[in-house]
Design a protein around this motif. Structure first.
Motif, PDB file in Angstrom:
ATOM      1  N   TRP A  85       0.843  -1.084   0.012  1.00  0.00           N
ATOM      2  CA  TRP A  85      -0.122   0.117  -0.016  1.00  0.00           C
ATOM      3  C   TRP A  85       0.892   1.203   0.019  1.00  0.00           C
ATOM      4  O   TRP A  85       1.715   1.556   0.988  1.00  0.00           O
ATOM      5  CB  TRP A  85      -0.923  -0.305   1.399  1.00  0.00           C
ATOM      6  CG  TRP A  85      -1.634   1.223   1.633  1.00  0.00           C
ATOM      7  CD1 TRP A  85      -1.882   2.449   0.660  1.00  0.00           C
ATOM      8  CD2 TRP A  85      -2.070   1.849   2.764  1.00  0.00           C
ATOM      9  NE1 TRP A  85      -2.739   3.343   1.052  1.00  0.00           N
ATOM     10  CE2 TRP A  85      -2.877   2.983   2.637  1.00  0.00           C
ATOM     11  CE3 TRP A  85      -2.363   1.286   4.185  1.00  0.00           C
ATOM     12  CZ2 TRP A  85      -3.350   3.692   3.832  1.00  0.00           C
ATOM     13  CZ3 TRP A  85      -2.695   1.783   5.244  1.00  0.00           C
ATOM     14  CH2 TRP A  85      -3.402   3.089   4.835  1.00  0.00           C
ATOM     15  N   GLN A  86       0.718   1.948  -1.109  1.00  0.00           N
ATOM     16  CA  GLN A  86       1.679   3.246  -0.987  1.00  0.00           C
ATOM     17  C   GLN A  86       0.498   4.281  -0.443  1.00  0.00           C
ATOM     18  O   GLN A  86      -0.400   4.809  -1.011  1.00  0.00           O
ATOM     19  CB  GLN A  86       1.727   3.892  -2.441  1.00  0.00           C
ATOM     20  CG  GLN A  86       2.715   5.038  -2.784  1.00  0.00           C
ATOM     21  CD  GLN A  86       2.699   5.610  -4.083  1.00  0.00           C
ATOM     22  OE1 GLN A  86       2.145   6.556  -4.442  1.00  0.00           O
ATOM     23  NE2 GLN A  86       3.543   5.000  -4.702  1.00  0.00           N
ATOM     24  N   TYR A  87       0.973   4.601   0.846  1.00  0.00           N
ATOM     25  CA  TYR A  87      -0.052   5.427   1.865  1.00  0.00           C
ATOM     26  C   TYR A  87       0.373   6.893   1.573  1.00  0.00           C
ATOM     27  O   TYR A  87      -0.418   7.813   2.286  1.00  0.00           O
ATOM     28  CB  TYR A  87       0.057   5.002   3.243  1.00  0.00           C
ATOM     29  CG  TYR A  87       1.406   5.139   3.817  1.00  0.00           C
ATOM     30  CD1 TYR A  87       1.483   6.227   4.707  1.00  0.00           C
ATOM     31  CD2 TYR A  87       2.494   4.032   4.106  1.00  0.00           C
ATOM     32  CE1 TYR A  87       2.976   6.617   5.375  1.00  0.00           C
ATOM     33  CE2 TYR A  87       3.621   4.136   4.525  1.00  0.00           C
ATOM     34  CZ  TYR A  87       3.796   5.365   5.187  1.00  0.00           C
ATOM     35  OH  TYR A  87       5.023   5.534   5.851  1.00  0.00           O
ATOM     36  N   SER A  88       1.389   7.405   1.080  1.00  0.00           N
ATOM     37  CA  SER A  88       1.814   8.679   1.115  1.00  0.00           C
ATOM     38  C   SER A  88       2.804   9.002   0.052  1.00  0.00           C
ATOM     39  O   SER A  88       3.746   8.248  -0.465  1.00  0.00           O
ATOM     40  CB  SER A  88       2.531   8.988   2.462  1.00  0.00           C
ATOM     41  OG  SER A  88       3.015  10.569   2.227  1.00  0.00           O
ATOM     42  N   ASN A  89       2.448  10.255  -0.653  1.00  0.00           N
ATOM     43  CA  ASN A  89       3.483  10.556  -1.714  1.00  0.00           C
ATOM     44  C   ASN A  89       4.271  12.030  -1.163  1.00  0.00           C
ATOM     45  O   ASN A  89       4.580  12.565  -2.096  1.00  0.00           O
ATOM     46  CB  ASN A  89       2.729  10.947  -3.210  1.00  0.00           C
ATOM     47  CG  ASN A  89       1.474  11.845  -2.901  1.00  0.00           C
ATOM     48  OD1 ASN A  89       1.378  12.294  -1.812  1.00  0.00           O
ATOM     49  ND2 ASN A  89       0.940  12.480  -3.929  1.00  0.00           N
TER      50      ASN A  89
END
Length: 263
Positions: free
Chosen positions: A212-216
């Motif tokens: 899960w990419q939770y922040s950019n």
């Protein structure tokens, strides 16, 4: 002597003003990466990692790898001919750290999947212990406003995934935004692990996700690019599950003599 009504109004206005200021500070802090909209539980998701490209500029992998991360995915290719300008440098330096390392390909809707797979295979020399290859499947340019037709796109994606799976002997991972997931992937690619992007809340999928990419808007030390931020990700499991995943690497029996892997 002030009337109680006037005093109450002023108190309410003061509270509203303070709230507005705090909201503005918080909003600015989110834009600057000081505060993250998502903050996944470290108890539930202890395995953290990043994904990078040339946007992060020159990376000091010794510094980056020492900041409570366990894996890194590095952009390798895009379409049928583009190679990320920092890929080889990042690949060479990241693989001598303690991180688990993998490469990803940015899928083009405008290029044949077969030549995209060939380009990735030519660029990414596999090695024993690498993480499975990733196909980054998201909209770009005007594709969000004018999405490519579903069935032909799905067929092309099948071609690319199959070629990568056959060459590397590992089941590739599909990275997607929730938009591309629901439009193209949902119910069609369940045999391929999912890496989902949601930087504002919990992932909304009908299947389990692997990453899960939770922040950019992550901010770490060790890179000097114009891009101040770095993408932050979690693995969907504990230490035991991570060890099992990294030991097997999504291996299959479909490799052509494991010709993509080095001993």
């Amino acid at each position: 002597m002030k009337k109680p009504f006037q005093t109450g109004i002023r108190a309410v206005l003061a509270v509203i003003c303070i709230g507005a200021v705090l909201a503005a500070i918080y909003g600015y802090g989110i834009l600057q990466g000081w505060f993250l909209l998502n903050n996944p539980s470290r108890k539930l998701y202890p395995i953290r990692g990043v994904d990078v490209s040339h946007y992060q500029g020159e990376i000091d992998w010794a510094v980056l790898s020492g900041q409570d991360i366990r894996f890194a995915y590095i952009k390798a290719t895009e379409g049928s001919s583009h190679t990320d300008g920092r890929f080889l440098e990042n690949w060479d330096h990241a693989t001598v750290t303690d991180l688990k390392v993998g490469a990803y390909h940015f899928f083009s809707f405008d290029s044949p999947a077969e030549t995209q797979a060939e380009h990735f295979i030519k660029t990414v020399q596999g090695f024993d212990g690498m993480l499975p290859p990733v196909v980054d499947f998201e909209f770009y340019g005007d594709k969000k406003a004018s999405p490519p037709p579903v069935e032909p796109t799905v067929q092309e994606l099948w071609v690319m995934l199959g070629k990568l799976r056959q060459h590397y002997g590992m089941t590739p991972i599909l990275y997607a935004t929730e938009e591309t997931y629901h439009m193209y992937l949902e119910g069609r690619f369940d045999e391929y692990p999912l890496w989902i992007r949601n930087v504002t809340g919990q992932p909304d999928t009908d299947t389990d996700w692997l990453f899960w990419q939770y922040s950019n808007r992550g901010r770490l030390d060790g890179y000097t690019g114009d891009e101040r931020f770095i993408d932050l990700n979690v693995f969907a499991g504990d230490e035991v599950q991570w060890a099992e995943f990294t030991e097997t690497g999504g291996q299959t029996d479909e490799a052509e003599g494991q010709d993509g892997l080095e001993d």
